[in-house]
Design a protein around this motif. Structure first.
Motif, mmCIF file in Angstrom:
data_model
loop_
_atom_site.group_PDB
_atom_site.id
_atom_site.type_symbol
_atom_site.label_atom_id
_atom_site.label_comp_id
_atom_site.label_asym_id
_atom_site.label_seq_id
_atom_site.Cartn_x
_atom_site.Cartn_y
_atom_site.Cartn_z
ATOM 1 N N GLN A 1 0.843 -1.291 0.146
ATOM 2 C CA GLN A 1 0.129 0.162 0.126
ATOM 3 C C GLN A 1 0.854 1.531 -0.069
ATOM 4 O O GLN A 1 1.758 1.490 -0.791
ATOM 5 C CB GLN A 1 -1.119 -0.009 1.266
ATOM 6 C CG GLN A 1 -1.891 -1.117 0.959
ATOM 7 C CD GLN A 1 -3.128 -0.946 -0.361
ATOM 8 O OE1 GLN A 1 -3.401 0.240 -0.200
ATOM 9 N NE2 GLN A 1 -3.230 -1.854 -1.164
ATOM 10 N N SER A 2 0.822 2.175 0.962
ATOM 11 C CA SER A 2 1.181 3.402 0.900
ATOM 12 C C SER A 2 2.799 3.491 1.160
ATOM 13 O O SER A 2 3.453 4.438 0.889
ATOM 14 C CB SER A 2 0.695 4.268 2.107
ATOM 15 O OG SER A 2 -0.433 4.694 1.433
ATOM 16 N N ILE A 3 3.436 2.276 1.477
ATOM 17 C CA ILE A 3 4.620 2.258 1.524
ATOM 18 C C ILE A 3 5.283 2.407 0.236
ATOM 19 O O ILE A 3 6.453 2.680 0.095
ATOM 20 C CB ILE A 3 5.297 0.773 2.367
ATOM 21 C CG1 ILE A 3 4.651 0.549 3.537
ATOM 22 C CG2 ILE A 3 6.641 0.629 2.082
ATOM 23 C CD1 ILE A 3 4.851 -0.829 4.125
ATOM 24 N N SER A 4 4.700 2.072 -0.886
ATOM 25 C CA SER A 4 4.988 2.022 -2.423
ATOM 26 C C SER A 4 5.393 3.664 -2.609
ATOM 27 O O SER A 4 6.255 3.987 -3.290
ATOM 28 C CB SER A 4 4.254 1.790 -3.123
ATOM 29 O OG SER A 4 2.965 2.605 -3.355
ATOM 30 N N LYS A 5 4.908 4.691 -1.776
ATOM 31 C CA LYS A 5 5.100 6.113 -1.897
ATOM 32 C C LYS A 5 6.636 6.308 -1.758
ATOM 33 O O LYS A 5 7.049 7.269 -2.297
ATOM 34 C CB LYS A 5 4.245 6.799 -1.121
ATOM 35 C CG LYS A 5 2.541 6.699 -1.278
ATOM 36 C CD LYS A 5 1.832 7.249 -0.222
ATOM 37 C CE LYS A 5 0.430 7.076 -0.403
ATOM 38 N NZ LYS A 5 -0.590 7.750 0.788
ATOM 39 N N ASN B 1 -2.228 10.797 0.286
ATOM 40 C CA ASN B 1 -2.608 10.439 -1.036
ATOM 41 C C ASN B 1 -2.620 11.321 -2.297
ATOM 42 O O ASN B 1 -2.116 10.947 -3.216
ATOM 43 C CB ASN B 1 -4.002 9.888 -0.910
ATOM 44 C CG ASN B 1 -4.174 8.745 -0.194
ATOM 45 O OD1 ASN B 1 -3.100 8.269 0.415
ATOM 46 N ND2 ASN B 1 -5.211 8.007 -0.077
ATOM 47 N N CYS C 1 0.251 0.535 -5.185
ATOM 48 C CA CYS C 1 -0.226 0.316 -4.145
ATOM 49 C C CYS C 1 -0.375 -1.305 -3.456
ATOM 50 O O CYS C 1 -0.392 -1.590 -2.690
ATOM 51 C CB CYS C 1 -1.394 1.053 -3.617
ATOM 52 S SG CYS C 1 -1.006 2.809 -3.324
ATOM 53 N N LYS D 1 7.669 4.365 7.243
ATOM 54 C CA LYS D 1 6.528 4.620 6.460
ATOM 55 C C LYS D 1 5.569 3.622 6.542
ATOM 56 O O LYS D 1 5.931 2.235 6.560
ATOM 57 C CB LYS D 1 6.832 4.913 4.994
ATOM 58 C CG LYS D 1 5.766 5.273 4.113
ATOM 59 C CD LYS D 1 5.286 6.624 4.197
ATOM 60 C CE LYS D 1 3.741 6.863 3.608
ATOM 61 N NZ LYS D 1 2.808 6.102 4.440
ATOM 62 N N SER D 2 4.150 3.858 6.804
ATOM 63 C CA SER D 2 3.284 2.734 7.275
ATOM 64 C C SER D 2 2.570 2.651 5.977
ATOM 65 O O SER D 2 2.514 3.540 4.822
ATOM 66 C CB SER D 2 2.425 3.117 8.229
ATOM 67 O OG SER D 2 1.567 4.279 7.868
ATOM 68 N N GLY D 3 1.794 1.565 5.878
ATOM 69 C CA GLY D 3 0.676 1.386 5.070
ATOM 70 C C GLY D 3 -0.583 0.507 5.427
ATOM 71 O O GLY D 3 -0.182 -0.173 6.385
ATOM 72 N N ASN E 1 -2.382 3.309 11.007
ATOM 73 C CA ASN E 1 -1.052 2.662 11.044
ATOM 74 C C ASN E 1 -1.116 1.352 11.895
ATOM 75 O O ASN E 1 -2.076 1.056 12.686
ATOM 76 C CB ASN E 1 -0.234 3.540 11.689
ATOM 77 C CG ASN E 1 -0.154 4.889 11.290
ATOM 78 O OD1 ASN E 1 0.097 5.070 9.879
ATOM 79 N ND2 ASN E 1 -0.319 5.839 12.062
#
Length: 324
Positions: free
Chosen positions: A64-68, A115, A196, A255-257, A284
């Motif tokens: 998910q948001s760790i991909s950011k 986001n 994500c 960083k969380s996802g 988180n």
């Protein structure tokens, strides 16, 4: 160090098994709603190249948001400081998917980890390529970072997000209205939803973060000045509205996802991945934060304290203690 880390991680894994409050899975994404909150895994990759894992560390989950982190690394490598003309670098004051905050900021997202900021980042790296080529570039980056070609997009998760990600569609349209999206919404979001949906194991994710820890073998992947920038943003913005609390309790960039994963970095020491699907009210991983707090305290890894290490720390040794 490896022996001390292993002892701490084994104690933490036992402590996490005792926890009854495991948070709530991300029910608003149907594919994530089926995640088992009993899962817990942690993996640590050390500067020496040693890797230590506990729990279900070989089970793949949606990052998910760790991909950011990885799209930000690609964007900084391509655009340098010019990247910041379209995205800010301040902590957000509202929810990670807030439309109101984006409008208040006149279409310039607060940072690359909310986001709207991540969608803008994806839009930037999409320039000059097709969505399929862009997804391939992101996959190639994470595979190189992890030294592992067995990392893929989970198509069911991507389809689930595409069908239910209404607020992300709204954010993309607001970005377009302010002139901060250069591609059609469906193109940019097509890449965003797929990034994500990348699936990794905890062990793969820990290796993927080695370049952020500044380990010599990974230095060529991203310039050192960009690694510094990414770590700074992870420290101040990596847990959304829980970032200040995380810095206080754990004290390392992370960083969380909403898939329950967290990637955390101890510069020049370790890259840490933890996974537990149950989330806290900020989105988180509930047990993930507790586990990282215990590891940081037992190893003296917080950037805000002197280097101390004690495996008889009561946070770890007392399994019956309720984690904060």
């Amino acid at each position: 160090m490896a022996l001390r880390v292993r002892a701490a991680m084994e104690a933490i894994s036992l402590a996490m098994a005792d926890q009854t409050d495991r948070g709530e899975v991300a029910f608003y994404i149907p594919e994530l709603a089926t995640s088992d909150p009993q899962n817990f895994a942690m993996s640590v990759s050390l500067a020496s190249g040693e890797q230590i894992s506990v729990g279900t560390s070989d089970t793949a989950f949606s990052i998910q948001s760790i991909s950011k982190i990885f799209t930000l690394a690609i964007a900084l490598g391509r655009f340098g400081d010019g990247f910041w003309r379209r995205v800010g670098r301040e902590p957000s004051t509202m929810a990670f998917n807030s439309i109101q905050e984006l409008e208040i900021r006149k279409g310039r997202p607060a940072n690359p980890f909310v986001n709207a900021g991540a969608i803008t980042t994806t839009d930037m790296i999409l320039a000059g390529s097709t969505p399929a080529e862009c997804i391939g570039e992101i996959l190639q980056f994470v595979r190189l970072a992890a030294s592992d070609d067995e990392i893929f997009v989970n198509p069911a998760v991507a389809a689930s997000e595409t069908a239910t990600g209404h607020k992300n569609w709204a954010l993309a349209h607001v970005l377009t209205a302010f002139g901060n999206l250069e591609h059609p919404c469906e193109m940019t979001l097509g890449v965003y939803f797929h990034q994500c949906a990348i699936a990794m194991t905890c062990a793969q994710l820990a290796r993927c973060g080695r370049f952020l820890a500044g380990f010599d073998a990974e230095q060529d992947l991203v310039a050192a000045k960009h690694v510094r920038s990414i770590n700074a943003l992870m420290m101040t913005c990596g847990h959304y509205n829980g970032s200040g609390e995380f810095a206080y309790r754990v004290g390392i960039p992370s960083k969380s996802g909403v898939g329950g994963g967290i990637l955390a970095i101890v510069p020049h020491v370790a890259s840490i991945a933890v996974w537990s699907p149950g989330l806290d009210r900020d989105g988180n991983s509930l047990l993930g934060i507790q586990a990282l707090e215990l590891l940081s305290e037992s190893m003296g890894w917080s950037l805000f304290q002197g280097a101390t290490s004690s495996l008889d720390n009561p946070l770890v040794s007392n399994r019956s203690r309720t984690c904060r």
